[in-house]
Design an enzyme around this catalytic site. Sequence first.
Site: not given
Length: 487
Positions: A188, A262, A296, A393
């Site tokens: 997906k 992750e 990331c 983040e």
Amino acid sequence: MDLEPVKLQYATSRESTDIVHLEKSYGLFIDGKMVEPRSGAMFTSVNPATEEPLTQVAEAGSDDVDLAVAAARRAYEHGWRDLPGKERAKYVFRIARLLQERAREFAVLETIDGGKPIKESRDVDIPLAAAHFFYYAGWADKLGYAFPGRRPKPIGVAGQIIPWNFPLLMAAWKLAPALASGNTVVLKPAETTPLTALLLTEVLRDADLPPGVVNVLTGDGVAGAALVNHPGVDKIAFTGSTDVGKEIQRALAGTGKRLTLELGGKAANIVFEDAALDQAVEGVVNGIFFNQGHVCCAGSRLLLQEPIAEAFLDKLRSRMATLRVGDPLDKNTDVGAINSRQQLDKISSLVDAGVEEGAEMYQAPCPLPERGFWFRPTILTGVTPAHRVAQEEIFGPVLSVLTFRTPEEAVAKANNTRYGLSAGVWTEKGSKILWMADRLRAGVVWENTFNRFDPASPFGGFRESGFGREGGVQGLAPYLALEAIDA
Ligand code: NAD
């Protein structure tokens, strides 16, 4: 005689989009065919650099997930699982070759769908995606040697959910090891960047991959959650935000399904006073402005040793003034468009919070296009570890700057985060690098470089950055049951 410095400019060098052919709408890729979604729902994929709609894409619902998982199960039980490794390797190798052959088309499509500069999609995303398929093709017939004393067996149907920052590359990270180890897949892609995964279905067909071995369901979190919770799925591999990762971990607790996560990061890029400063400036720029900071493992916290802090920031600001921000299709562009309005709003509100908490903001003095989603390369100085911009983040081109005096303080500040994905150390002393690498709690520690990737090198996090590794021989383990040979 004093000479005026010459200000050189680059002439625009725009990549043509002629190579990309977009359909008016796309269905779902199930059992080797494009099919209309049972859900009947469609959504629009938009070019973030122009806000223009590109095409309509199917939004999978739970009935579509049922069909895709059933197709993957059939393909697993009736062929793929039992295919000799050297035969599976041929398919994976062919996918790599076909990706190389169509590399330019993939690069242009990635750029118009996601907003990243063409020089990055052309030189990083697509070549690395092909490299992952090549690398894992090499493992497919050698799994017995990868884990001595163990008999590796595939585990079944893998549900793989990926984010929008490296759409094709994240698909490759997930598909290549799963296929090489004999599993079938329902993939997906993210809702804002579905198009290269859809183009990949043409490659899969041209590679003669048996129907059902890979199925691609476009859609949003609803489709993702239906895949996670589907009883016919044996393993979930998720790359995305920590919040959704936690939700998935809670949903899977007690089900016996395998899971790798992750997730996000807040990496420290640490520059010591003895570092080669000009080289470090380049590394810091690459660390945070590569892919608009939608990375990331971005070096989003800069830790500067006090004696060089001011001089380093002067160099960094001058370098930032030369960054070219704008049309992602221009081959000279360094920083492209922010991936979506939603992400732009998130970046803006976190930067506002940083300024309200007392940080001082510097933004590169670059013109921005009138339409599209843009954010100037930004640094925030005077940041303390308690500030939100030091902890959360931002996932944008925003660097939070802190200082330190001793290596011990650098380690303490670098580890003062809930994440643990990556870190960078800049010093000319090898012993200091090793001392730091021993103490930094991060999955990857780069020394005198940043954002380097290789399919043979494992990648993954600690703490709220997730668990499990992708890449390298370690990246095969999540897709294999490893029985002891004498059991
Ligand atoms: P996101 O979590 O919002 O979405 C990721 C994917 O999950 C998308 O495909 C989305 O549709 C799907 N999803 C959303 N809700 C879901 C649910 N409840 N159940 C199942 N699937 C669901 O993340 P994003 O904004 O697309 O991506 C950015 C995040 O990804 C950042 O935090 C970044 O650090 C992280 N990331 C991590 C890595 C890594 O390797 N650690 C790599 C790239 C990105």
